[in-house]
Design an enzyme around this catalytic site. Structure first.
Site, short mmCIF file in Angstrom:
data_model
loop_
_atom_site.label_atom_id
_atom_site.label_comp_id
_atom_site.label_asym_id
_atom_site.label_seq_id
_atom_site.Cartn_x
_atom_site.Cartn_y
_atom_site.Cartn_z
N LEU A 107 0.86 -1.18 0.00
CA LEU A 107 0.00 0.00 0.00
C LEU A 107 0.89 1.23 0.00
O LEU A 107 1.99 1.22 0.58
CB LEU A 107 -0.90 0.02 1.25
CG LEU A 107 -2.03 -1.01 1.31
CD1 LEU A 107 -2.73 -0.96 2.67
CD2 LEU A 107 -3.05 -0.78 0.19
N ASP A 108 0.42 2.31 -0.63
CA ASP A 108 1.18 3.55 -0.64
C ASP A 108 1.35 4.08 0.78
O ASP A 108 0.57 3.76 1.68
CB ASP A 108 0.47 4.61 -1.48
CG ASP A 108 0.43 4.26 -2.95
OD1 ASP A 108 1.25 3.42 -3.38
OD2 ASP A 108 -0.41 4.82 -3.67
N MET A 109 2.34 4.95 0.97
CA MET A 109 2.62 5.49 2.28
C MET A 109 1.41 6.23 2.87
O MET A 109 1.15 6.17 4.07
CB MET A 109 3.83 6.43 2.23
CG MET A 109 4.27 6.93 3.60
SD MET A 109 5.82 7.84 3.57
CE MET A 109 5.28 9.35 2.76
#
Length: 277
Positions: A107-109
């Site tokens: 997942l993106d930050m």
């Protein structure tokens, strides 16, 4: 079958030299038999190991669900940002787990929600392989409301496969068919109450006008954000809420995790090669 010194070393009892000392200074039994020989062979599927009266729980495979918190990176490398592995207890840092425990996808930050850790490489391959078309569902809060007519247009574009622009070094591409629906107030409340939404998105209150539930079965770079950008909107909060047949435990606060229950593991293992739309 594996040597007992290798097994105990993997389970966090130190090096094999440390384990040899342990076998002599502590009472280590296998199925009731005291063991001194570090080369003693053990069937981990049936062996009962007891060390000084305490049973050792051997895990053939680990399956962990985390509610990823925003501003953490999906990486094993230390850097300027906290990693999701930093959130795990020290008991998951044994030599055995350190070499085998990995994430299923990323997942993106700035995204929170369902993140899976496992030692089961076959399951990971099954879930992330594009040919298996495993669904991933996201709760999305948008920058501005979408009217009824444009919602119908978005539904059509996403179902047909929308073209998205290049992002960083990732080229433009045409998405595969995706399904979108528009949640009611009760569902919005479930996904925002126990989350980072209130502290991170105070300027964008969630309502039925600016929220969506999107299901895709790809995992391209920034895909969900690029899809909404292609229809003239912007994601301000993104939360993954399911993978395949597994739903995020909404009682987990951001950053918390737990082992999967047997029926949850079965739901993942039974992921089909067909989509839900």
């Amino acid at each position: 079958m594996d040597r007992i010194d290798k097994i105990l070393s993997h389970e966090g009892f130190g090096s094999r030299k440390d384990v040899r000392k342990l076998l002599h200074r502590s009472e280590v039994t296998v199925n009731g038999r005291r063991i001194f020989d570090p080369s003693f062979q053990i069937d981990t599927s049936t062996a009962q190991i007891v060390i000084d009266g305490a049973a050792l729980n051997l895990h053939d495979e680990f399956y962990i669900m985390m509610n990823k918190i925003m501003h953490t990176v999906c990486s094993t490398k230390e850097g300027s940002h906290q990693t999701v592995f930093d959130l795990l207890d020290d008991s998951y840092r044994t030599p055995y787990l350190k070499s085998r425990l990995h994430m299923i996808g990323r997942l993106d930050m700035d995204t929170e929600g369902l993140l899976l850790f496992t030692t089961d490489g076959a399951l990971t391959h099954r879930i992330i392989s594009p040919k298996n078309c495993v669904d991933k569902t996201y709760f999305c809060v948008l920058e501005h409301d979408e009217g009824a007519e444009h919602r119908k247009e978005i539904e059509r574009l996403f179902a047909d496969g929308i073209a998205v622009a290049a992002d960083d070094n990732d080229p433009a591409f045409v998405c595969e068919s995706a399904a979108i629906r528009w949640p009611d107030e009760a569902e919005i409340s479930r996904y925002t109450e126990n989350s980072s939404f209130g502290s991170e998105c105070a300027d964008f209150p969630a309502s039925q006008g600016n929220t969506a539930i999107l299901t895709i079965h790809e995992g391209k770079y920034h895909q969900v954000k690029r899809m909404f950008a292609a229809v003239g909107n912007r994601i301000v909060f993104l939360k993954r809420v399911s993978i395949g047949g597994l739903n995020l435990d909404l009682s987990l606060r951001p950053g918390e995790y737990r082992h999967l229950l047997p029926d949850e593991i079965s739901a993942l293992q039974q992921c089909l090669k067909t989509t839900t739309f």
